[in-house]
Design a protein around this motif. Structure first.
Motif, PDB file in Angstrom:
ATOM      1  N   SER A  58      40.609  28.090  41.873  1.00  0.00           N
ATOM      2  CA  SER A  58      41.582  28.886  42.265  1.00  0.00           C
ATOM      3  C   SER A  58      41.232  30.457  40.966  1.00  0.00           C
ATOM      4  O   SER A  58      41.193  31.298  42.184  1.00  0.00           O
ATOM      5  CB  SER A  58      43.098  29.126  42.129  1.00  0.00           C
ATOM      6  OG  SER A  58      43.700  27.924  43.355  1.00  0.00           O
ATOM      7  N   TYR A  59      41.499  30.268  40.038  1.00  0.00           N
ATOM      8  CA  TYR A  59      40.813  31.325  39.188  1.00  0.00           C
ATOM      9  C   TYR A  59      39.433  31.557  39.337  1.00  0.00           C
ATOM     10  O   TYR A  59      39.421  32.885  39.363  1.00  0.00           O
ATOM     11  CB  TYR A  59      40.713  30.419  37.479  1.00  0.00           C
ATOM     12  CG  TYR A  59      41.654  30.765  36.890  1.00  0.00           C
ATOM     13  CD1 TYR A  59      43.225  32.212  36.524  1.00  0.00           C
ATOM     14  CD2 TYR A  59      42.576  29.156  36.737  1.00  0.00           C
ATOM     15  CE1 TYR A  59      44.078  32.124  36.223  1.00  0.00           C
ATOM     16  CE2 TYR A  59      43.974  29.436  36.234  1.00  0.00           C
ATOM     17  CZ  TYR A  59      44.888  30.671  35.834  1.00  0.00           C
ATOM     18  OH  TYR A  59      45.789  30.789  35.381  1.00  0.00           O
ATOM     19  N   GLN A  61      38.229  31.517  42.161  1.00  0.00           N
ATOM     20  CA  GLN A  61      37.799  32.019  43.535  1.00  0.00           C
ATOM     21  C   GLN A  61      38.199  33.217  43.461  1.00  0.00           C
ATOM     22  O   GLN A  61      37.874  34.324  43.796  1.00  0.00           O
ATOM     23  CB  GLN A  61      38.319  31.359  44.899  1.00  0.00           C
ATOM     24  CG  GLN A  61      37.627  29.887  44.983  1.00  0.00           C
ATOM     25  CD  GLN A  61      39.021  29.722  45.869  1.00  0.00           C
ATOM     26  OE1 GLN A  61      39.974  29.334  46.177  1.00  0.00           O
ATOM     27  NE2 GLN A  61      38.348  28.017  46.775  1.00  0.00           N
ATOM     28  N   ALA A  62      38.911  33.135  42.398  1.00  0.00           N
ATOM     29  CA  ALA A  62      39.099  35.177  41.983  1.00  0.00           C
ATOM     30  C   ALA A  62      38.453  35.494  41.655  1.00  0.00           C
ATOM     31  O   ALA A  62      37.660  36.960  41.608  1.00  0.00           O
ATOM     32  CB  ALA A  62      40.552  35.569  41.297  1.00  0.00           C
ATOM     33  N   TYR A  63      37.588  34.898  39.909  1.00  0.00           N
ATOM     34  CA  TYR A  63      36.283  35.596  39.848  1.00  0.00           C
ATOM     35  C   TYR A  63      35.522  35.678  40.822  1.00  0.00           C
ATOM     36  O   TYR A  63      34.422  36.978  41.076  1.00  0.00           O
ATOM     37  CB  TYR A  63      35.662  35.120  38.222  1.00  0.00           C
ATOM     38  CG  TYR A  63      36.876  35.199  37.912  1.00  0.00           C
ATOM     39  CD1 TYR A  63      36.849  36.202  36.951  1.00  0.00           C
ATOM     40  CD2 TYR A  63      37.579  33.700  36.906  1.00  0.00           C
ATOM     41  CE1 TYR A  63      37.822  36.678  35.750  1.00  0.00           C
ATOM     42  CE2 TYR A  63      38.502  34.294  35.732  1.00  0.00           C
ATOM     43  CZ  TYR A  63      38.532  35.533  35.145  1.00  0.00           C
ATOM     44  OH  TYR A  63      39.828  35.685  34.213  1.00  0.00           O
ATOM     45  N   GLU A  64      35.500  34.625  41.436  1.00  0.00           N
ATOM     46  CA  GLU A  64      34.116  35.367  42.796  1.00  0.00           C
ATOM     47  C   GLU A  64      34.510  36.795  43.322  1.00  0.00           C
ATOM     48  O   GLU A  64      33.506  37.747  43.825  1.00  0.00           O
ATOM     49  CB  GLU A  64      34.278  33.546  43.692  1.00  0.00           C
ATOM     50  CG  GLU A  64      32.954  34.051  44.782  1.00  0.00           C
ATOM     51  CD  GLU A  64      33.236  33.589  45.752  1.00  0.00           C
ATOM     52  OE1 GLU A  64      32.019  33.097  46.642  1.00  0.00           O
ATOM     53  OE2 GLU A  64      34.109  32.156  45.981  1.00  0.00           O
ATOM     54  N   LEU A  65      35.704  36.808  43.602  1.00  0.00           N
ATOM     55  CA  LEU A  65      36.091  38.187  44.538  1.00  0.00           C
ATOM     56  C   LEU A  65      35.389  39.592  43.552  1.00  0.00           C
ATOM     57  O   LEU A  65      35.335  40.244  44.202  1.00  0.00           O
ATOM     58  CB  LEU A  65      37.493  38.050  45.125  1.00  0.00           C
ATOM     59  CG  LEU A  65      37.837  37.025  45.836  1.00  0.00           C
ATOM     60  CD1 LEU A  65      39.726  37.747  45.985  1.00  0.00           C
ATOM     61  CD2 LEU A  65      37.317  37.445  47.184  1.00  0.00           C
ATOM     62  N   VAL A 108      42.017  44.809  37.925  1.00  0.00           N
ATOM     63  CA  VAL A 108      41.526  43.156  38.028  1.00  0.00           C
ATOM     64  C   VAL A 108      41.464  42.043  36.270  1.00  0.00           C
ATOM     65  O   VAL A 108      41.960  41.387  35.935  1.00  0.00           O
ATOM     66  CB  VAL A 108      40.383  42.833  39.236  1.00  0.00           C
ATOM     67  CG1 VAL A 108      39.732  41.093  38.680  1.00  0.00           C
ATOM     68  CG2 VAL A 108      40.174  43.638  40.364  1.00  0.00           C
ATOM     69  N   TYR A 112      42.854  39.736  34.886  1.00  0.00           N
ATOM     70  CA  TYR A 112      42.349  38.139  34.559  1.00  0.00           C
ATOM     71  C   TYR A 112      42.100  38.711  33.232  1.00  0.00           C
ATOM     72  O   TYR A 112      40.898  39.024  32.332  1.00  0.00           O
ATOM     73  CB  TYR A 112      41.653  38.024  35.300  1.00  0.00           C
ATOM     74  CG  TYR A 112      41.970  37.635  36.853  1.00  0.00           C
ATOM     75  CD1 TYR A 112      41.831  38.857  37.592  1.00  0.00           C
ATOM     76  CD2 TYR A 112      42.693  36.393  36.850  1.00  0.00           C
ATOM     77  CE1 TYR A 112      42.575  39.241  38.760  1.00  0.00           C
ATOM     78  CE2 TYR A 112      42.825  36.189  38.380  1.00  0.00           C
ATOM     79  CZ  TYR A 112      42.567  37.130  39.703  1.00  0.00           C
ATOM     80  OH  TYR A 112      43.501  36.691  40.855  1.00  0.00           O
TER      81      TYR A 112
END
Length: 615
Positions: A58-59, A61-65, A108, A112
């Motif tokens: 989940s973390y 994937q957020a950084y991938e965004l 962001v 994070y």
């Protein structure tokens, strides 16, 4: 050698039952509880790893965004194509990228905190690095070295790559880099640079630290290349060592591996997003400590229970053995003639009943012995009186036996009748008397076995002569025996009783012209068989079954239910038994019959064997 006493047997049996029960229950409980605990621990470790894997994905994937937003920005893509020596364009796009970071990235970064830095590096050697809202410039040589490594390790299709690296040496080992290739302003162009995000492992490790694995358990991450991502202490290990090789080979399977001279269980889960292998490890001894506690407790409780049970068994045995010993001692005195009674007051159980029966037995034995003594005296008196009477009776029986008519007297009498028949010119009487004389002489001979088939056929012929004169009807027997078998040996007086049996039972309404009796014989497979067949009424199935059963039981002829002997001379049973007495249990007479169609009697004897009477 004295056998085991009853008390020892009771104690031994109790010991065996108790030990078997405790061992079986304890062993079963230990094995089942161990399996259950191992399964629960394994399940707990798998759940912890799955949870950490899910949160990590989940973390990331957020950084991938965030990486998608940064790499798709037009200013970032235009920056990749500026001229290396154009300071104005570098400054212009740097400001635009900074403005984009302020507008789009600050929020962001606030969400994070694990973010270490974001940077874009072009193949022209220029870079823009954003760290804590600052833009940094790096040495072009260093940027070129890192750029070449990023280009080598990131896929050409623009997909994300997670790398165990940092562009700053001070951050090496404490961050992980998410990198992807970036094209120029035209999507058809080749890759012009790389956009990368460095994520602080210490912040991300807060998620992994939630994996509680006890004092000696630990958690680590290995990527697909065998590099140790986390923790930092394991990053110093060489890539693709023996441990990482086991992890990569196991996939998502649990395995046991000896690590640092300690046997440990490893539970591995591979992330579907990052291709990382998240691994939890715990010592096997620690995993099995609850089971060992259960085993120790079971053994302790079992030993205590065993001691108590044996003590109770000893008391129970003594309560049973004591009265039995009284009975034993009293019986020994009784054997000596001392009638000893046992006090049975206060006992209402089975032992009390046994003592009562013993006392009753002693009383009755005492009375019975007195009666026996009296009867013995009377018997001795009567024996003296009956002795002379018995001797006289035996003399009378002996004299009676001596006065019985012997066979020589019968032969002489038949010869005298024959002489009278000749004088009276009666051929029928002569023929009948001669046949009777031959039959009598043949029958009274004591030698059972030394005769041939021809002898038996001659005896049958004489029997038919007498039978025809008695009935006044002529009847011929069909003899189909091959001539070479007429001198075969068989048992005396076995063929004529079968013929007699047929006339008595096969033709109850008399002999008709279509009736026949056939005698045949053959040798086959080491056996000599004589067959006597008729086409009479046959034998009913239930009577045939009964007859065969008697033949199997080797029973001699017995009286019928009405008290008379079986018809047919000495009977089929005696013929069967006499053949067995001469040749053995494997031979004898067999009967085959069908009701309404006739009967076949078969005598089976050994081929060319001189028979011997069995003792």
């Amino acid at each position: 050698m004295r056998g085991k006493t009853l008390s020892r047997q009771i104690f031994s049996n109790f010991l065996i039952v108790i030990v078997l029960s405790l061992v079986s229950v304890g062993a079963f409980s230990y094995v089942q509880s161990s399996k259950a605990l191992d399964g629960q621990v394994k399940q707990y470790m798998e759940q912890m790893i799955d949870s950490a894997n899910y949160q990590t994905d989940s973390y990331l994937q957020a950084y991938e965004l965030l990486s998608n937003a940064f790499s798709s920005n037009s200013d970032v893509r235009a920056f990749m194509e500026i001229k290396p020596d154009d300071s104005y364009e570098y400054y212009e796009y740097s400001e635009k990228i900074k403005e984009f970071a302020r507008i789009s990235v600050i929020s962001v970064v606030t969400l994070y905190k694990q973010l270490n830095m974001i940077y874009a590096v072009g193949q022209h050697g220029r870079s823009v690095i954003y760290e804590n809202q600052n833009l940094l410039n790096f040495d072009p040589v260093l940027v070129k070295e890192k750029y070449d490594y990023l280009i080598k390790m990131t896929p050409a299709d623009g997909k994300i790559a997670l790398l165990n690296m940092s562009i700053r040496e001070v951050d090496q080992g404490s961050v992980v880099t998410m990198a992807r290739k970036v094209r120029g302003p035209s999507y058809g162009d080749a890759n012009r640079g790389v956009v990368a995000i460095e994520i602080k492992l210490d912040e991300l490790a807060k998620t992994w630290d939630r994996v509680s694995l006890g004092k000696k358990g630990f958690f680590f991450i290995v990527d697909d290349a065998g590099n140790y991502i986390y923790p930092r202490s394991m990053s110093e290990r060489k890539p693709q060592d023996e441990l990482s090789s086991h992890v990569l080979a196991s996939g998502n399977q649990t395995f046991i591996y000896k690590y640092n001279d300690e046997e440990r269980m490893f539970v591995s889960r591979k992330s579907g997003y990052s291709d990382w292998n998240l691994v939890a490890s715990m010592p096997v001894d620690e995993l099995r400590r609850p089971a060992n506690t259960i085993r120790t407790t079971t053994i302790s409780v079992g030993l205590i229970t065993l001691v108590i049970a044996l003590w109770l068994a000893s008391r129970f045995g003594r309560s049973i053995i004591a009265p039995i010993r009284w009975l034993k001692d009293s019986m020994r005195e009784t054997e000596k003639g001392n009638w000893q009674y046992i006090d049975e007051s206060g006992r209402t159980d089975e032992i009390g009943g046994l003592i009562h029966s013993y006392n009753l037995m002693v009383t009755r034995l005492s009375d019975m012995i007195e009666r026996v003594y009296e009867a013995e005296l009377d018997q001795q008196k009567n024996a003296l009186e009956l002795g002379e009477t018995k001797l006289e009776r035996q003399r009378a029986e002996y004299q009676s036996l001596q006065l019985q008519i012997n066979p020589h007297f019968l032969y002489n009498t038949l010869e005298t009748i024959n002489c009278y028949a000749i004088v009276q010119d009666s051929a029928e009487i002569t023929e009948m008397v001669e046949a009777m004389a031959f039959m009598l002489r043949y029958s009274v001979q004591t030698n059972l076995e030394e005769i041939t088939v021809a002898n038996e056929l001659n005896h049958v012929r004489n029997y038919m002569i007498v039978l025809q004169h008695r009935t006044g009807k002529e009847f011929e027997i069909d003899v189909a025996i091959p001539p070479n078998l007429l001198l075969e040996q068989m048992v005396r007086l076995t063929l004529q009783p079968l013929i007699e049996n047929i006339f008595q039972h096969a033709f109850p309404d008399g002999v008709e012209p279509h009736h026949f009796i056939r005698i045949n014989a053959k040798k086959e497979n080491g056996l000599f068989q004589v067959f006597v067949e008729d086409n009479g009424v046959g034998i009913k199935p239930e009577r045939l079954a009964e007859l065969r059963k008697k033949l199997e039981e080797n029973r001699l002829a017995e009286p019928e239910e009405n008290g008379t002997k079986q018809r047919g001379g000495i009977g089929l049973m005696n013929v069967h038994r006499r053949i067995q007495m001469v040749f053995g249990e494997a031979y004898g007479l067999s009967v085959d019959s069908e009701w309404g169609s006739g009967t076949c009697l078969t005598m089976t004897m050994p081929e060319k064997a001189r028979p011997k009477i069995r003792g």
